[in-house]
Design a protein around this motif. Structure first.
Motif, PDB file in Angstrom:
ATOM      1  N   ARG A  34       0.814  -1.208   0.000  1.00 39.08           N
ATOM      2  CA  ARG A  34       0.000   0.000   0.000  1.00 39.08           C
ATOM      3  C   ARG A  34       0.855   1.269   0.000  1.00 39.08           C
ATOM      4  O   ARG A  34       0.415   2.308  -0.488  1.00 39.08           O
ATOM      5  N   HIS A  35       2.065   1.195   0.535  1.00 40.94           N
ATOM      6  CA  HIS A  35       2.906   2.378   0.581  1.00 40.94           C
ATOM      7  C   HIS A  35       3.250   2.891  -0.820  1.00 40.94           C
ATOM      8  O   HIS A  35       3.500   4.083  -1.008  1.00 40.94           O
ATOM      9  N   LYS A  36       3.250   1.999  -1.792  1.00 40.82           N
ATOM     10  CA  LYS A  36       3.584   2.385  -3.158  1.00 40.82           C
ATOM     11  C   LYS A  36       2.335   2.604  -4.017  1.00 40.82           C
ATOM     12  O   LYS A  36       2.447   2.934  -5.199  1.00 40.82           O
ATOM     13  N   ALA A  37       1.173   2.417  -3.435  1.00 41.97           N
ATOM     14  CA  ALA A  37      -0.074   2.483  -4.206  1.00 41.97           C
ATOM     15  C   ALA A  37      -0.571   3.908  -4.336  1.00 41.97           C
ATOM     16  O   ALA A  37      -0.210   4.799  -3.562  1.00 41.97           O
ATOM     17  N   THR A  38      -1.431   4.128  -5.313  1.00 38.96           N
ATOM     18  CA  THR A  38      -2.104   5.407  -5.505  1.00 38.96           C
ATOM     19  C   THR A  38      -3.442   5.118  -6.173  1.00 38.96           C
ATOM     20  O   THR A  38      -3.771   3.957  -6.440  1.00 38.96           O
ATOM     21  N   ARG A  39      -4.224   6.147  -6.434  1.00 33.87           N
ATOM     22  CA  ARG A  39      -5.525   5.909  -7.069  1.00 33.87           C
ATOM     23  C   ARG A  39      -5.343   5.628  -8.546  1.00 33.87           C
ATOM     24  O   ARG A  39      -4.715   6.399  -9.274  1.00 33.87           O
ATOM     25  N   ILE A  40      -5.896   4.485  -8.985  1.00 30.77           N
ATOM     26  CA  ILE A  40      -5.782   4.093 -10.389  1.00 30.77           C
ATOM     27  C   ILE A  40      -7.140   4.013 -11.084  1.00 30.77           C
ATOM     28  O   ILE A  40      -7.204   3.910 -12.308  1.00 30.77           O
ATOM     29  N   VAL A  41      -8.227   4.035 -10.305  1.00 33.70           N
ATOM     30  CA  VAL A  41      -9.590   4.075 -10.860  1.00 33.70           C
ATOM     31  C   VAL A  41     -10.392   5.077 -10.036  1.00 33.70           C
ATOM     32  O   VAL A  41     -10.084   5.314  -8.869  1.00 33.70           O
ATOM     33  N   PRO A  42     -11.426   5.690 -10.613  1.00 31.12           N
ATOM     34  CA  PRO A  42     -12.225   6.634  -9.823  1.00 31.12           C
ATOM     35  C   PRO A  42     -13.065   5.912  -8.776  1.00 31.12           C
ATOM     36  O   PRO A  42     -13.539   4.798  -9.004  1.00 31.12           O
ATOM     37  N   MET A  43     -13.232   6.542  -7.628  1.00 26.51           N
ATOM     38  CA  MET A  43     -14.172   6.036  -6.636  1.00 26.51           C
ATOM     39  C   MET A  43     -15.572   6.446  -7.080  1.00 26.51           C
ATOM     40  O   MET A  43     -15.885   7.635  -7.152  1.00 26.51           O
ATOM     41  N   ARG A  44     -16.427   5.469  -7.383  1.00 23.16           N
ATOM     42  CA  ARG A  44     -17.720   5.764  -7.982  1.00 23.16           C
ATOM     43  C   ARG A  44     -18.869   5.780  -6.985  1.00 23.16           C
ATOM     44  O   ARG A  44     -19.819   6.556  -7.132  1.00 23.16           O
ATOM     45  N   VAL A  45     -18.816   4.916  -5.971  1.00 22.65           N
ATOM     46  CA  VAL A  45     -19.947   4.855  -5.037  1.00 22.65           C
ATOM     47  C   VAL A  45     -19.462   4.438  -3.654  1.00 22.65           C
ATOM     48  O   VAL A  45     -18.637   3.542  -3.499  1.00 22.65           O
ATOM     49  N   LEU A  46     -19.983   5.153  -2.646  1.00 20.25           N
ATOM     50  CA  LEU A  46     -19.713   4.855  -1.242  1.00 20.25           C
ATOM     51  C   LEU A  46     -20.999   4.308  -0.630  1.00 20.25           C
ATOM     52  O   LEU A  46     -21.984   5.041  -0.495  1.00 20.25           O
ATOM     53  N   VAL A  47     -21.012   3.034  -0.291  1.00 23.00           N
ATOM     54  CA  VAL A  47     -22.190   2.420   0.325  1.00 23.00           C
ATOM     55  C   VAL A  47     -21.963   2.385   1.830  1.00 23.00           C
ATOM     56  O   VAL A  47     -21.068   1.682   2.314  1.00 23.00           O
ATOM     57  N   PHE A  48     -22.745   3.150   2.565  1.00 27.44           N
ATOM     58  CA  PHE A  48     -22.609   3.173   4.012  1.00 27.44           C
ATOM     59  C   PHE A  48     -23.742   2.374   4.622  1.00 27.44           C
ATOM     60  O   PHE A  48     -24.830   2.876   4.890  1.00 27.44           O
ATOM     61  N   GLY A  49     -23.440   1.100   4.810  1.00 35.71           N
ATOM     62  CA  GLY A  49     -24.350   0.190   5.477  1.00 35.71           C
ATOM     63  C   GLY A  49     -23.599  -0.480   6.603  1.00 35.71           C
ATOM     64  O   GLY A  49     -22.479  -0.969   6.416  1.00 35.71           O
ATOM     65  N   LEU A  50     -24.172  -0.483   7.793  1.00 41.92           N
ATOM     66  CA  LEU A  50     -23.544  -1.154   8.914  1.00 41.92           C
ATOM     67  C   LEU A  50     -23.645  -2.665   8.726  1.00 41.92           C
ATOM     68  O   LEU A  50     -24.454  -3.157   7.929  1.00 41.92           O
ATOM     69  N   ASN A 104      -3.418   8.923   1.921  1.00 40.35           N
ATOM     70  CA  ASN A 104      -3.483   7.622   2.582  1.00 40.35           C
ATOM     71  C   ASN A 104      -4.702   6.823   2.135  1.00 40.35           C
ATOM     72  O   ASN A 104      -4.619   5.606   1.915  1.00 40.35           O
ATOM     73  N   TRP A 105      -5.859   7.505   1.998  1.00 41.77           N
ATOM     74  CA  TRP A 105      -7.050   6.801   1.519  1.00 41.77           C
ATOM     75  C   TRP A 105      -6.828   6.264   0.114  1.00 41.77           C
ATOM     76  O   TRP A 105      -7.250   5.141  -0.218  1.00 41.77           O
ATOM     77  N   ASP A 106      -6.149   7.037  -0.735  1.00 40.90           N
ATOM     78  CA  ASP A 106      -5.863   6.559  -2.088  1.00 40.90           C
ATOM     79  C   ASP A 106      -4.891   5.385  -2.069  1.00 40.90           C
ATOM     80  O   ASP A 106      -4.992   4.472  -2.898  1.00 40.90           O
ATOM     81  N   GLN A 107      -3.945   5.397  -1.140  1.00 43.36           N
ATOM     82  CA  GLN A 107      -3.032   4.262  -1.025  1.00 43.36           C
ATOM     83  C   GLN A 107      -3.784   2.991  -0.640  1.00 43.36           C
ATOM     84  O   GLN A 107      -3.506   1.903  -1.158  1.00 43.36           O
ATOM     85  N   LEU A 108      -4.745   3.134   0.260  1.00 45.67           N
ATOM     86  CA  LEU A 108      -5.490   1.978   0.755  1.00 45.67           C
ATOM     87  C   LEU A 108      -6.585   1.538  -0.206  1.00 45.67           C
ATOM     88  O   LEU A 108      -6.804   0.335  -0.412  1.00 45.67           O
ATOM     89  N   LEU A 109      -7.267   2.498  -0.826  1.00 47.32           N
ATOM     90  CA  LEU A 109      -8.468   2.200  -1.616  1.00 47.32           C
ATOM     91  C   LEU A 109      -8.348   2.627  -3.075  1.00 47.32           C
ATOM     92  O   LEU A 109      -9.344   2.649  -3.788  1.00 47.32           O
ATOM     93  N   GLY A 110      -7.150   2.934  -3.528  1.00 38.87           N
ATOM     94  CA  GLY A 110      -6.984   3.479  -4.876  1.00 38.87           C
ATOM     95  C   GLY A 110      -7.353   2.529  -5.990  1.00 38.87           C
ATOM     96  O   GLY A 110      -7.601   2.953  -7.122  1.00 38.87           O
ATOM     97  N   HIS A 111      -7.428   1.229  -5.695  1.00 36.71           N
ATOM     98  CA  HIS A 111      -7.804   0.233  -6.696  1.00 36.71           C
ATOM     99  C   HIS A 111      -9.307  -0.036  -6.699  1.00 36.71           C
ATOM    100  O   HIS A 111      -9.783  -0.851  -7.498  1.00 36.71           O
ATOM    101  N   CYS A 112     -10.054   0.651  -5.823  1.00 38.29           N
ATOM    102  CA  CYS A 112     -11.472   0.342  -5.630  1.00 38.29           C
ATOM    103  C   CYS A 112     -12.379   1.388  -6.273  1.00 38.29           C
ATOM    104  O   CYS A 112     -12.116   2.584  -6.191  1.00 38.29           O
ATOM    105  N   GLN A 113     -13.474   0.919  -6.851  1.00 34.66           N
ATOM    106  CA  GLN A 113     -14.519   1.793  -7.381  1.00 34.66           C
ATOM    107  C   GLN A 113     -15.685   1.941  -6.420  1.00 34.66           C
ATOM    108  O   GLN A 113     -16.551   2.789  -6.615  1.00 34.66           O
ATOM    109  N   ALA A 114     -15.712   1.112  -5.384  1.00 32.11           N
ATOM    110  CA  ALA A 114     -16.817   1.160  -4.424  1.00 32.11           C
ATOM    111  C   ALA A 114     -16.363   0.593  -3.100  1.00 32.11           C
ATOM    112  O   ALA A 114     -15.407  -0.202  -3.031  1.00 32.11           O
ATOM    113  N   VAL A 115     -17.061   1.003  -2.026  1.00 26.04           N
ATOM    114  CA  VAL A 115     -16.832   0.436  -0.700  1.00 26.04           C
ATOM    115  C   VAL A 115     -18.173   0.114  -0.070  1.00 26.04           C
ATOM    116  O   VAL A 115     -19.187   0.739  -0.382  1.00 26.04           O
ATOM    117  N   CYS A 116     -18.197  -0.878   0.816  1.00 24.81           N
ATOM    118  CA  CYS A 116     -19.387  -1.186   1.608  1.00 24.81           C
ATOM    119  C   CYS A 116     -18.948  -1.951   2.846  1.00 24.81           C
ATOM    120  O   CYS A 116     -17.837  -2.485   2.885  1.00 24.81           O
TER     121      CYS A 116
END
Length: 303
Positions: A34-50, A104-116
């Motif tokens: 993750r230290h070498k990672a960056t955003r490579i795709v756009p973040m398209r949707v944030l699903v906030f469900g517990l 840091n968020w891009d390092q961790l989630l830069g490969h993701c288009q969505a989270v849930c």
């Protein structure tokens, strides 16, 4: 748009091994630096469900809708070293120790288009601010049914005891740090008030969580959704076609996935624990073998 089934989501054939039934939770990390990672795709949707609001179902649904790399709790199990990043984010959020930046968020989630699901659900404010172009979905459920589901699943496995603490210490590089991350998030989201994770506290936290997101997200960027609503409102909101499947020779609208029900949840947790126990036994076996070899060597030298 035709979709392929996900055997690991729907299969529960007891004749298959744990790895065959749940392959996505047994490919242990580290998978990425993750230290070498960056955003490579756009973040398209944030699903906030517990947890226990249908997060596994919507993860599968988004995959059917051609969203790539949806971050879910199982993503941390897939690559346990991610837990250290989430723990750092939690320290910055709740303990005011250090900072967790957009980089840091891009390092961790830069490969993701969505989270849930957790862990991302614990950082709604931070992710909404970091990705203002992403659409936001509140994944909701009746609060009473949600609490019952939590008591029958996550609260059962998240409560530590002497054996689980020892087991996680022995397996720190894999599941140990993941359970520490989950404990940090569960406490700060539900258990930090007087009374801890009581029924009234948890239900109040659930309601306040959704009300807070409604306040901070513009209406045009927000969808209120339950898995019972089916694909159409979700697809309309995200601007993608409803997935279809072929039955016989006819292409029809695909039913919305319903996965990770209570029994499936416990099957997966048991499989994880069996895998963890095997790793621990291997470590103990290697340690015992080393001690025996050293002992034999010392005995031989002293003859």
């Amino acid at each position: 748009m035709a979709s392929e089934p996900f055997p690991s989501e729907f299969g529960s054939d007891s004749n298959r091994s744990d790895e065959e039934r749940f392959p996505e939770v047994f490919r242990q990390g580290p998978m990425a630096d993750r230290h070498k990672a960056t955003r490579i795709v756009p973040m398209r949707v944030l699903v906030f469900g517990l947890p226990r609001t249908g997060t596994s179902s919507i993860k599968v649904a988004l995959s059917r809708m051609d969203f790539n790399n949806i971050y879910h709790f199982r993503s941390v199990i897939h690559d346990p070293d991610d837990a250290q990043w989430w723990l750092r984010a939690g320290d910055a959020k709740w303990n005011r120790r250090g900072k967790f930046t957009k980089e840091n968020w891009d390092q961790l989630l830069g490969h993701c288009q969505a989270v849930c699901d957790l862990p991302s659900a614990a950082f709604a404010d931070e992710l909404i601010a970091s990705y203002p172009e992403a659409k936001v979905v509140i994944l909701n459920r009746d609060v009473d049914k949600w609490y019952i589901s939590m008591t029958q699943t996550i609260l059962k496995v998240a409560s530590p005891n002497a054996w689980s603490v020892l087991r996680d210490l022995l397996d720190w590089r894999e599941l140990g740090q993941v359970w520490k991350m989950l404990g940090q998030q569960m406490y700060n989201m539900f258990g930090s008030r007087p009374g801890g994770m009581s029924e009234s506290n948890m239900k109040a936290s659930f309601i306040e969580y959704h009300e807070h997101i409604r306040r901070i997200v513009p209406r045009e960027r927000l969808l209120e959704f339950k898995v019972q609503d089916g694909y159409k409102p979700l697809c309309d909101f995200l601007g993608v076609p409803v997935p279809t499947t072929v039955i016989g020779e006819k292409e029809v609208e695909e039913p919305f996935p319903r996965v990770n029900e209570g029994a499936a949840f416990h099957d997966r947790v048991k499989a994880l624990r069996r895998c963890q126990n095997r790793r621990i036994l291997k470590k103990i076996g290697k340690l015992v073998s080393a001690v025996v070899l050293v002992g034999v060597g010392l005995w031989y030298l002293r003859r």
